[in-house]
Write a protein that holds these residues in place. Structure first.
Motif, PDB file in Angstrom:
ATOM      1  N   CYS A  58       0.471  -9.316  54.051  1.00  0.00           N
ATOM      2  CA  CYS A  58       1.603 -10.100  53.546  1.00  0.00           C
ATOM      3  C   CYS A  58       2.718  -9.198  53.022  1.00  0.00           C
ATOM      4  O   CYS A  58       3.906  -9.492  53.222  1.00  0.00           O
ATOM      5  CB  CYS A  58       1.156 -11.098  52.488  1.00  0.00           C
ATOM      6  SG  CYS A  58       0.253 -10.392  51.101  1.00  0.00           S
ATOM      7  N   ASP A  59       2.382  -8.086  52.376  1.00  0.00           N
ATOM      8  CA  ASP A  59       3.417  -7.202  51.844  1.00  0.00           C
ATOM      9  C   ASP A  59       4.228  -6.552  52.963  1.00  0.00           C
ATOM     10  O   ASP A  59       5.447  -6.397  52.854  1.00  0.00           O
ATOM     11  CB  ASP A  59       2.797  -6.132  50.955  1.00  0.00           C
ATOM     12  CG  ASP A  59       2.247  -6.706  49.663  1.00  0.00           C
ATOM     13  OD1 ASP A  59       2.654  -7.835  49.304  1.00  0.00           O
ATOM     14  OD2 ASP A  59       1.414  -6.042  49.019  1.00  0.00           O
ATOM     15  N   THR A  61       4.704  -7.847  55.944  1.00  0.00           N
ATOM     16  CA  THR A  61       5.530  -8.916  56.507  1.00  0.00           C
ATOM     17  C   THR A  61       6.736  -9.187  55.629  1.00  0.00           C
ATOM     18  O   THR A  61       7.845  -9.401  56.120  1.00  0.00           O
ATOM     19  CB  THR A  61       4.695 -10.194  56.657  1.00  0.00           C
ATOM     20  OG1 THR A  61       3.521  -9.903  57.425  1.00  0.00           O
ATOM     21  CG2 THR A  61       5.495 -11.282  57.344  1.00  0.00           C
ATOM     22  N   ALA A  62       6.532  -9.169  54.311  1.00  0.00           N
ATOM     23  CA  ALA A  62       7.640  -9.399  53.385  1.00  0.00           C
ATOM     24  C   ALA A  62       8.709  -8.322  53.537  1.00  0.00           C
ATOM     25  O   ALA A  62       9.910  -8.613  53.468  1.00  0.00           O
ATOM     26  CB  ALA A  62       7.129  -9.451  51.958  1.00  0.00           C
ATOM     27  N   ARG A 114       2.456 -19.341  55.607  1.00  0.00           N
ATOM     28  CA  ARG A 114       2.737 -17.899  55.430  1.00  0.00           C
ATOM     29  C   ARG A 114       4.243 -17.646  55.454  1.00  0.00           C
ATOM     30  O   ARG A 114       4.772 -16.879  54.641  1.00  0.00           O
ATOM     31  CB  ARG A 114       2.044 -17.092  56.526  1.00  0.00           C
ATOM     32  CG  ARG A 114       0.521 -17.171  56.489  1.00  0.00           C
ATOM     33  CD  ARG A 114      -0.098 -16.242  57.536  1.00  0.00           C
ATOM     34  NE  ARG A 114      -1.523 -16.469  57.659  1.00  0.00           N
ATOM     35  CZ  ARG A 114      -2.101 -17.211  58.609  1.00  0.00           C
ATOM     36  NH1 ARG A 114      -1.339 -17.765  59.554  1.00  0.00           N
ATOM     37  NH2 ARG A 114      -3.405 -17.381  58.641  1.00  0.00           N
ATOM     38  N   VAL A 118       6.557 -16.007  52.305  1.00  0.00           N
ATOM     39  CA  VAL A 118       7.416 -14.834  52.475  1.00  0.00           C
ATOM     40  C   VAL A 118       8.873 -15.198  52.204  1.00  0.00           C
ATOM     41  O   VAL A 118       9.581 -14.498  51.475  1.00  0.00           O
ATOM     42  CB  VAL A 118       7.263 -14.254  53.897  1.00  0.00           C
ATOM     43  CG1 VAL A 118       8.335 -13.212  54.158  1.00  0.00           C
ATOM     44  CG2 VAL A 118       5.888 -13.640  54.077  1.00  0.00           C
ATOM     45  N   THR A 121       9.498 -15.811  48.517  1.00  0.00           N
ATOM     46  CA  THR A 121       9.396 -14.560  47.767  1.00  0.00           C
ATOM     47  C   THR A 121      10.665 -13.739  47.904  1.00  0.00           C
ATOM     48  O   THR A 121      11.233 -13.259  46.910  1.00  0.00           O
ATOM     49  CB  THR A 121       8.182 -13.749  48.254  1.00  0.00           C
ATOM     50  OG1 THR A 121       6.979 -14.500  48.007  1.00  0.00           O
ATOM     51  CG2 THR A 121       8.089 -12.411  47.536  1.00  0.00           C
TER      52      THR A 121
END
Length: 274
Positions: A58-59, A61-62, A114, A118, A121
């Motif tokens: 996830c990080d 992708t962010a 998901r 993202v 965030t």
């Protein structure tokens, strides 16, 4: 007064897609009503943000999405028939990796979950205008560690919040119940009304409100119908109903989209000046 925004580059907003699986083929999709309402009443251009399979952490992708969203002036979180999986959006103990049951028609859409984690965030980091619609409201609440009722029909008996599927589609999106608008809030300042009649096409709903969230409107049975992020420097509002469907004939919906569009214009001006 002439609207000169057509003569200059206008704000660009990202709209969350949903995942559709048919005959083994994955498709990202979005109803045109969102684009039509945003283009006409918010006076913005739209780009569709693709869903995420969870193959990358996830990080990571962010970080990729951060570079994409730096070019945008706003975010729209759309509705969908699928239920939200809170474990994707929770800040603690997040479940991210791809699973065999990620996509179950009308039940589960974790690729969309998901994407929304993202997008929210990064939008928070960039202090970007956000408009959440239906599922988008639930995502904004869970992203702040709020909780959901999995099925409002089991916990709230006063109002039927699901659509009547026996009606034609346009009629399913007509107003069916009232909401009381909280005084002094963002929604109140936009629509200048204490009560609204809204449509209702959702199974899940807010149970506990997340941190830093202001309740902007509630139904007569206590279900949260609108919320905003407190202390936000810009427009960050979510609605449990669908303002896009009959926007052409509904002045309140037009006001909401125009307010969002104005916030995106202001954000674009600030971004260009950096």
């Amino acid at each position: 007064m002439m609207d000169n925004r057509g003569h200059v580059a206008c704000a660009v907003v990202g709209i969350t897609a949903n995942r559709h699986l048919h005959d083994g083929v994955h498709r990202d999709w979005l109803r045109r009503r969102y684009i039509e309402a945003l283009t006409k009443y918010a006076s913005v251009e739209c780009v569709i943000l693709p869903t995420l399979d969870g193959d990358l952490p996830c990080d990571s992708t962010a970080r990729t999405f951060r570079e994409v969203m730096r070019r945008l002036d706003g975010l729209v979180l759309t509705g969908d028939e699928s239920d939200l999986d809170p474990d994707i959006l929770r800040k603690n103990e997040r479940v991210w990796a791809r699973a065999e049951d990620d996509i179950v028609p009308c039940k589960t859409d974790r690729p969309r979950d998901r994407l929304s984690w993202v997008a929210l965030t990064v939008a928070g980091e960039l202090q970007m205008p956000v408009l959440g619609i239906c599922r988008g409201l639930q995502e904004m609440n869970v992203h702040r560690n709020g909780t959901l009722h999995e099925d409002l029909s089991l916990s709230h008996k006063g109002i039927t919040h699901r659509e009547n599927t026996n009606l034609p589609r346009d009629e399913q999106y007509l107003p069916v119940h009232s909401v009381k608008v909280a005084p002094g809030g963002l929604l109140s300042s936009v629509i200048e009304s204490e009560e609204l009649r809204v449509n209702s096409l959702h199974k899940q709903g807010v149970a506990e409100v997340g941190a830093g969230i202001r309740v902007e409107a509630v139904a007569d049975d206590g279900v949260v119908e609108a919320l905003s992020y407190r202390n936000s420097p810009t427009f960050q509002l979510a609605l449990q109903w669908h303002p896009e469907w009959h926007a052409s004939s509904d002045k309140t919906s037009q006001r909401i989209f125009r307010a969002f569009g104005s916030a995106c214009d202001a954000y674009r001006t600030q971004r260009s000046a950096r």
